[in-house]
Design a protein around this motif. Structure first.
Motif, PDB file in Angstrom:
ATOM      1  N   LYS A   1       0.993  -1.417  -0.065  1.00 12.52           N
ATOM      2  CA  LYS A   1       0.149   0.039  -0.219  1.00 12.52           C
ATOM      3  C   LYS A   1       0.961   1.233   0.163  1.00 12.52           C
ATOM      4  CE  LYS A   1      -3.904  -1.984   2.415  1.00 12.52           C
ATOM      5  NZ  LYS A   1      -4.958  -1.695   3.723  1.00 12.52           N
ATOM      6  N   ALA A   2       1.841   1.165   0.780  1.00 14.66           N
ATOM      7  CA  ALA A   2       2.952   2.407   0.734  1.00 14.66           C
ATOM      8  C   ALA A   2       3.457   2.805  -0.393  1.00 14.66           C
ATOM      9  CB  ALA A   2       3.920   2.421   2.080  1.00 14.66           C
ATOM     10  N   LYS A   3       4.025   1.637  -1.107  1.00 15.53           N
ATOM     11  CA  LYS A   3       4.721   1.723  -2.432  1.00 15.53           C
ATOM     12  C   LYS A   3       3.688   2.116  -3.389  1.00 15.53           C
ATOM     13  CE  LYS A   3       8.269  -1.170  -3.994  1.00 15.53           C
ATOM     14  NZ  LYS A   3       9.109  -0.390  -3.681  1.00 15.53           N
ATOM     15  N   ALA A   4       2.542   1.743  -3.498  1.00 14.18           N
ATOM     16  CA  ALA A   4       1.389   2.162  -4.480  1.00 14.18           C
ATOM     17  C   ALA A   4       1.107   3.734  -3.998  1.00 14.18           C
ATOM     18  CB  ALA A   4       0.426   1.430  -4.405  1.00 14.18           C
ATOM     19  N   THR A   5       1.077   4.164  -2.946  1.00  9.32           N
ATOM     20  CA  THR A   5       0.725   5.434  -2.452  1.00  9.32           C
ATOM     21  C   THR A   5       1.749   6.473  -3.165  1.00  9.32           C
ATOM     22  OG1 THR A   5      -0.182   4.774  -0.524  1.00  9.32           O
ATOM     23  CG2 THR A   5       0.301   6.825  -0.659  1.00  9.32           C
ATOM     24  N   VAL A   6       3.089   6.183  -3.132  1.00 10.29           N
ATOM     25  CA  VAL A   6       4.068   7.208  -3.580  1.00 10.29           C
ATOM     26  C   VAL A   6       4.742   6.934  -4.898  1.00 10.29           C
ATOM     27  CG1 VAL A   6       4.704   7.553  -1.193  1.00 10.29           C
ATOM     28  CG2 VAL A   6       5.868   5.978  -2.595  1.00 10.29           C
ATOM     29  N   ALA A   7       3.863   5.935  -5.661  1.00 11.63           N
ATOM     30  CA  ALA A   7       4.371   5.579  -7.017  1.00 11.63           C
ATOM     31  C   ALA A   7       4.448   6.659  -8.035  1.00 11.63           C
ATOM     32  CB  ALA A   7       3.598   4.475  -7.498  1.00 11.63           C
ATOM     33  N   ASP A   8       4.003   7.751  -7.838  1.00 10.13           N
ATOM     34  CA  ASP A   8       3.822   9.057  -8.811  1.00 10.13           C
ATOM     35  C   ASP A   8       4.897   9.871  -8.651  1.00 10.13           C
ATOM     36  OD1 ASP A   8       1.511   7.894  -9.912  1.00 10.13           O
ATOM     37  OD2 ASP A   8       0.236   9.213  -8.760  1.00 10.13           O
ATOM     38  N   CYS A   9       5.617   9.471  -7.151  1.00  7.24           N
ATOM     39  CA  CYS A   9       6.784  10.528  -7.036  1.00  7.24           C
ATOM     40  C   CYS A   9       8.186  10.626  -8.018  1.00  7.24           C
ATOM     41  CB  CYS A   9       7.201  10.597  -5.732  1.00  7.24           C
ATOM     42  SG  CYS A   9       8.271  11.795  -5.087  1.00  7.24           S
ATOM     43  N   ALA A  10       8.642  11.445  -8.602  1.00  8.05           N
ATOM     44  CA  ALA A  10       9.655  11.199  -9.683  1.00  8.05           C
ATOM     45  C   ALA A  10      11.077  11.160  -8.908  1.00  8.05           C
ATOM     46  CB  ALA A  10       9.560  12.200 -10.599  1.00  8.05           C
ATOM     47  N   ASP A  11      11.174  12.033  -7.878  1.00  9.13           N
ATOM     48  CA  ASP A  11      12.443  12.195  -7.101  1.00  9.13           C
ATOM     49  C   ASP A  11      12.621  10.813  -6.313  1.00  9.13           C
ATOM     50  OD1 ASP A  11      14.778  12.872  -5.919  1.00  9.13           O
ATOM     51  OD2 ASP A  11      13.949  14.465  -4.577  1.00  9.13           O
ATOM     52  N   GLY A  12      13.770  10.185  -6.322  1.00 10.03           N
ATOM     53  CA  GLY A  12      14.064   9.010  -5.810  1.00 10.03           C
ATOM     54  C   GLY A  12      13.979   9.062  -4.020  1.00 10.03           C
ATOM     55  N   ASP A  13      14.914  10.021  -3.557  1.00  3.95           N
ATOM     56  CA  ASP A  13      15.026  10.310  -2.240  1.00  3.95           C
ATOM     57  C   ASP A  13      13.675  10.835  -1.372  1.00  3.95           C
ATOM     58  OD1 ASP A  13      17.684   9.651  -2.627  1.00  3.95           O
ATOM     59  OD2 ASP A  13      18.354  11.923  -2.443  1.00  3.95           O
ATOM     60  N   LEU A  14      12.759  11.701  -2.381  1.00  8.16           N
ATOM     61  CA  LEU A  14      11.724  11.846  -1.601  1.00  8.16           C
ATOM     62  C   LEU A  14      10.740  10.578  -1.570  1.00  8.16           C
ATOM     63  CD1 LEU A  14       9.963  14.386  -0.665  1.00  8.16           C
ATOM     64  CD2 LEU A  14       9.254  14.664  -2.968  1.00  8.16           C
ATOM     65  N   ARG A  15      10.704   9.797  -2.628  1.00  7.49           N
ATOM     66  CA  ARG A  15       9.510   8.887  -2.941  1.00  7.49           C
ATOM     67  C   ARG A  15      10.088   8.149  -1.580  1.00  7.49           C
ATOM     68  NH1 ARG A  15      10.278   7.439  -7.848  1.00  7.49           N
ATOM     69  NH2 ARG A  15      12.180   6.157  -7.573  1.00  7.49           N
ATOM     70  N   ALA A  16      11.438   7.614  -1.095  1.00  7.44           N
ATOM     71  CA  ALA A  16      11.746   6.689  -0.343  1.00  7.44           C
ATOM     72  C   ALA A  16      11.313   7.260   1.154  1.00  7.44           C
ATOM     73  CB  ALA A  16      13.202   6.514  -0.231  1.00  7.44           C
ATOM     74  N   ALA A  17      11.542   8.487   1.319  1.00 10.18           N
ATOM     75  CA  ALA A  17      11.062   8.972   2.662  1.00 10.18           C
ATOM     76  C   ALA A  17       9.479   9.077   2.559  1.00 10.18           C
ATOM     77  CB  ALA A  17      11.593  10.713   2.557  1.00 10.18           C
ATOM     78  N   LEU A  18       8.968   9.442   1.521  1.00 15.37           N
ATOM     79  CA  LEU A  18       7.307   9.451   1.840  1.00 15.37           C
ATOM     80  C   LEU A  18       6.730   8.060   1.836  1.00 15.37           C
ATOM     81  CD1 LEU A  18       6.379  11.875  -1.256  1.00 15.37           C
ATOM     82  CD2 LEU A  18       6.098  12.174   1.419  1.00 15.37           C
TER      83      LEU A  18
END
Length: 183
Positions: free
Chosen positions: A144-161
């Protein structure tokens, strides 16, 4: 003379950072002397004086002096379970404490048994139990967490989110589980 040469230095001296021990030395000394500790090193360096194993089982509480000034009694606070083992080690503890003082200041050691929590709170600070290892996150929460932030382009921000989403989702599932258990 130039303007720089005529200026006087500031009145206060710039010392920068001071070690915490130097700032607290007078307060530690006053607190120690109130309990009979003429040498505050015994309190501040207790594990170094008696060793890590013994220090994890007991703490010095006070020193009582006799009328003559020699032959003081050191009172140690310990748990009931550790008291028999410490009782056998009292001669070694006394020798180590006297080595800290530099002469035979301590002639007797009294053990006071207490529980690590309760009425002696703040006095008895024994080694706490190790923290349990964190549980592995639920695979559904991870998905669920991975699906929630899948649209984020920045890798570091995506990992934090993604980490934030895992924390929020796992806490909400824990609360839902507790509510079901309560009903």
């Amino acid at each position: 003379m130039s303007a720089k040469e005529t200026q006087t230095p500031p009145d206060r001296r710039m010392r920068g950072f001071e070690p915490a021990a130097r700032l607290l030395r007078s307060r530690i000394r006053a607190a120690g002397e109130a309990r009979g500790f003429a040498v505050s090193r015994l309190l501040t360096h207790w594990p170094e004086v008696v060793g890590q194993e013994i220090a994890a089982q007991c703490r010095p509480v006070k020193i009582g002096y006799s009328k003559g000034g020699f032959g003081a009694t050191l009172t140690l606070l310990t748990t009931g379970a550790a008291a028999p083992m410490l009782q056998m080690q009292l001669p070694q503890i006394r020798d180590k404490v006297n080595a800290c003082y530099g002469y035979n200041a301590i002639s007797r050691i009294a053990l006071t048994q207490t529980a690590p929590t309760g009425f002696a709170e703040g006095q008895a600070q024994f080694t706490p139990a190790p923290k349990p290892a964190p549980r592995a996150p639920d695979p559904d929460v991870l998905a669920k967490a991975k699906a929630t932030v899948a649209d984020c382009a920045d890798g570091d921000l995506r990992a934090a989110l993604e980490q934030l989403a895992q924390n929020v989702l796992s806490r909400s599932e824990e609360r839902a589980g507790r509510r079901k258990a309560d009903t």
